[in-house]
Design a protein around this motif. Structure first.
Motif, mmCIF file in Angstrom:
data_model
loop_
_atom_site.group_PDB
_atom_site.id
_atom_site.type_symbol
_atom_site.label_atom_id
_atom_site.label_comp_id
_atom_site.label_asym_id
_atom_site.label_seq_id
_atom_site.Cartn_x
_atom_site.Cartn_y
_atom_site.Cartn_z
ATOM 1 N N THR A 125 69.800 39.890 35.083
ATOM 2 C CA THR A 125 69.272 39.249 33.876
ATOM 3 C C THR A 125 69.911 37.894 33.671
ATOM 4 N N ASP A 126 70.552 37.348 34.711
ATOM 5 C CA ASP A 126 71.278 36.088 34.575
ATOM 6 C C ASP A 126 70.416 34.854 34.801
ATOM 7 N N ARG A 127 69.229 34.989 35.372
ATOM 8 C CA ARG A 127 68.382 33.826 35.619
ATOM 9 C C ARG A 127 68.060 33.137 34.300
ATOM 10 N N ARG A 128 68.115 31.816 34.289
ATOM 11 C CA ARG A 128 67.824 31.057 33.075
ATOM 12 C C ARG A 128 66.324 30.783 32.972
ATOM 13 N N HIS A 129 65.766 31.017 31.816
ATOM 14 C CA HIS A 129 64.380 30.663 31.529
ATOM 15 C C HIS A 129 64.430 29.599 30.451
ATOM 16 N N PRO B 3 51.492 37.423 7.429
ATOM 17 C CA PRO B 3 52.390 36.762 6.490
ATOM 18 C C PRO B 3 53.632 36.137 7.143
ATOM 19 N N ALA B 4 53.947 36.533 8.381
ATOM 20 C CA ALA B 4 55.138 35.999 9.055
ATOM 21 C C ALA B 4 54.777 35.640 10.498
ATOM 22 N N PRO B 5 55.524 34.723 11.095
ATOM 23 C CA PRO B 5 55.267 34.382 12.501
ATOM 24 C C PRO B 5 55.472 35.597 13.402
ATOM 25 N N VAL B 6 54.777 35.597 14.537
ATOM 26 C CA VAL B 6 54.900 36.675 15.510
ATOM 27 C C VAL B 6 55.648 36.133 16.730
ATOM 28 N N SER B 7 56.573 36.943 17.260
ATOM 29 C CA SER B 7 57.293 36.579 18.481
ATOM 30 C C SER B 7 56.461 37.007 19.681
ATOM 31 N N CYS B 8 56.297 36.109 20.644
ATOM 32 C CA CYS B 8 55.439 36.364 21.796
ATOM 33 C C CYS B 8 56.220 36.169 23.093
ATOM 34 N N LEU B 9 55.875 36.966 24.093
ATOM 35 C CA LEU B 9 56.477 36.877 25.429
ATOM 36 C C LEU B 9 55.387 37.032 26.475
ATOM 37 N N ILE B 10 55.470 36.212 27.523
ATOM 38 C CA ILE B 10 54.572 36.339 28.669
ATOM 39 C C ILE B 10 55.415 36.197 29.926
ATOM 40 N N ALA B 11 55.351 37.209 30.795
ATOM 41 C CA ALA B 11 56.051 37.181 32.079
ATOM 42 C C ALA B 11 55.001 37.119 33.182
ATOM 43 N N PRO C 124 61.315 38.607 36.155
ATOM 44 C CA PRO C 124 60.086 37.861 36.425
ATOM 45 C C PRO C 124 60.418 36.415 36.815
ATOM 46 N N SER C 125 59.553 35.811 37.604
ATOM 47 C CA SER C 125 59.744 34.410 37.988
ATOM 48 C C SER C 125 59.622 33.487 36.778
ATOM 49 N N VAL C 126 58.693 33.810 35.887
ATOM 50 C CA VAL C 126 58.440 33.005 34.688
ATOM 51 C C VAL C 126 58.488 33.928 33.487
ATOM 52 N N LEU C 127 59.216 33.521 32.465
ATOM 53 C CA LEU C 127 59.217 34.240 31.190
ATOM 54 C C LEU C 127 59.104 33.204 30.088
ATOM 55 N N VAL C 128 57.959 33.192 29.412
ATOM 56 C CA VAL C 128 57.675 32.220 28.357
ATOM 57 C C VAL C 128 57.779 32.930 27.014
ATOM 58 N N ALA C 129 58.525 32.321 26.097
ATOM 59 C CA ALA C 129 58.711 32.878 24.755
ATOM 60 C C ALA C 129 58.258 31.850 23.717
ATOM 61 N N PHE C 130 57.655 32.340 22.644
ATOM 62 C CA PHE C 130 57.269 31.443 21.554
ATOM 63 C C PHE C 130 57.038 32.227 20.278
ATOM 64 N N GLU D 256 45.137 24.016 28.951
ATOM 65 C CA GLU D 256 45.193 25.429 29.323
ATOM 66 C C GLU D 256 46.562 25.737 29.906
ATOM 67 N N LEU D 257 47.092 26.887 29.546
ATOM 68 C CA LEU D 257 48.244 27.447 30.235
ATOM 69 C C LEU D 257 47.685 28.561 31.112
ATOM 70 N N VAL D 258 47.895 28.440 32.406
ATOM 71 C CA VAL D 258 47.354 29.397 33.363
ATOM 72 C C VAL D 258 48.528 30.154 33.984
ATOM 73 N N PHE D 259 48.618 31.430 33.683
ATOM 74 C CA PHE D 259 49.687 32.285 34.198
ATOM 75 C C PHE D 259 49.152 33.050 35.400
ATOM 76 N N GLY D 260 49.780 32.844 36.555
ATOM 77 C CA GLY D 260 49.384 33.554 37.761
ATOM 78 C C GLY D 260 50.117 34.872 37.881
ATOM 79 N N ASP D 261 49.378 35.911 38.191
ATOM 80 C CA ASP D 261 49.933 37.255 38.331
ATOM 81 C C ASP D 261 50.765 37.675 37.126
ATOM 82 N N PRO D 262 50.150 37.715 35.928
ATOM 83 C CA PRO D 262 50.892 38.131 34.734
ATOM 84 C C PRO D 262 51.303 39.605 34.841
ATOM 85 N N VAL D 263 52.548 39.895 34.465
ATOM 86 C CA VAL D 263 53.044 41.270 34.553
ATOM 87 C C VAL D 263 53.421 41.845 33.185
ATOM 88 N N TYR D 264 53.565 40.975 32.179
ATOM 89 C CA TYR D 264 53.892 41.430 30.829
ATOM 90 C C TYR D 264 53.328 40.401 29.854
#
Length: 129
Positions: free
Chosen positions: A3-7, A97-105, A84-90, A45-53
């Motif tokens: 879990t040490d890889r930096r995203h 009523p509140a913001p939602v936390s999102c993750l895409i791997a 995962p090779s890519v982990l995007v958070a936003f 467009e954000l195009v995620f190749g081979d999405p796993v999560y």
């Protein structure tokens, strides 16, 4: 588990990317469209190749991209069994009523810029009447 890889937070080009929508999702690609108003076209467009999560609403507004927190990385790694090779958070406005936390791997992500009409029957580069 590693879990040490930096995203890092994804960087978008300058523009008005207020409205977002999942426009395509298959096992090999997740495609998010963005623009200031998605009624007639979108410009990014954000195009995620081979999405796993994927954990995000089908439509959302005003995302703030950030580096994934350590507990988010750990949770995804534990669920997938690998880093995962890519982990995007936003954080985004999902309509509640509140913001939602999102993750895409995914295996990869590409930022694609260019006007894409939303009217049925038009191809990329054609104008909307």
């Amino acid at each position: 588990m590693d879990t040490d890889r930096r995203h890092t937070a994804i960087r978008l080009p300058e523009g008005s990317w207020w409205d977002w929508e999942v426009i395509s999702w298959t096992p090999v690609e997740l495609r998010l469209a963005a623009g200031r108003d998605l009624t007639y076209s979108h410009g990014l467009e954000l195009v995620f190749g081979d999405p796993v999560y994927v954990s995000c609403p089908a439509m959302f507004q005003d995302p703030v991209f950030r580096e994934p927190a350590a507990d988010e990385v750990r949770r995804v790694v534990e669920g997938l069994g690998e880093q995962p090779s890519v982990l995007v958070a936003f954080e985004a406005d999902g309509g509640g009523p509140a913001p939602v936390s999102c993750l895409i791997a995914a295996e990869r992500v590409e930022v694609v810029r260019g006007v894409v009409p939303r009217a049925e029957g038009l191809r990329r580069g054609q104008s909307v009447p």
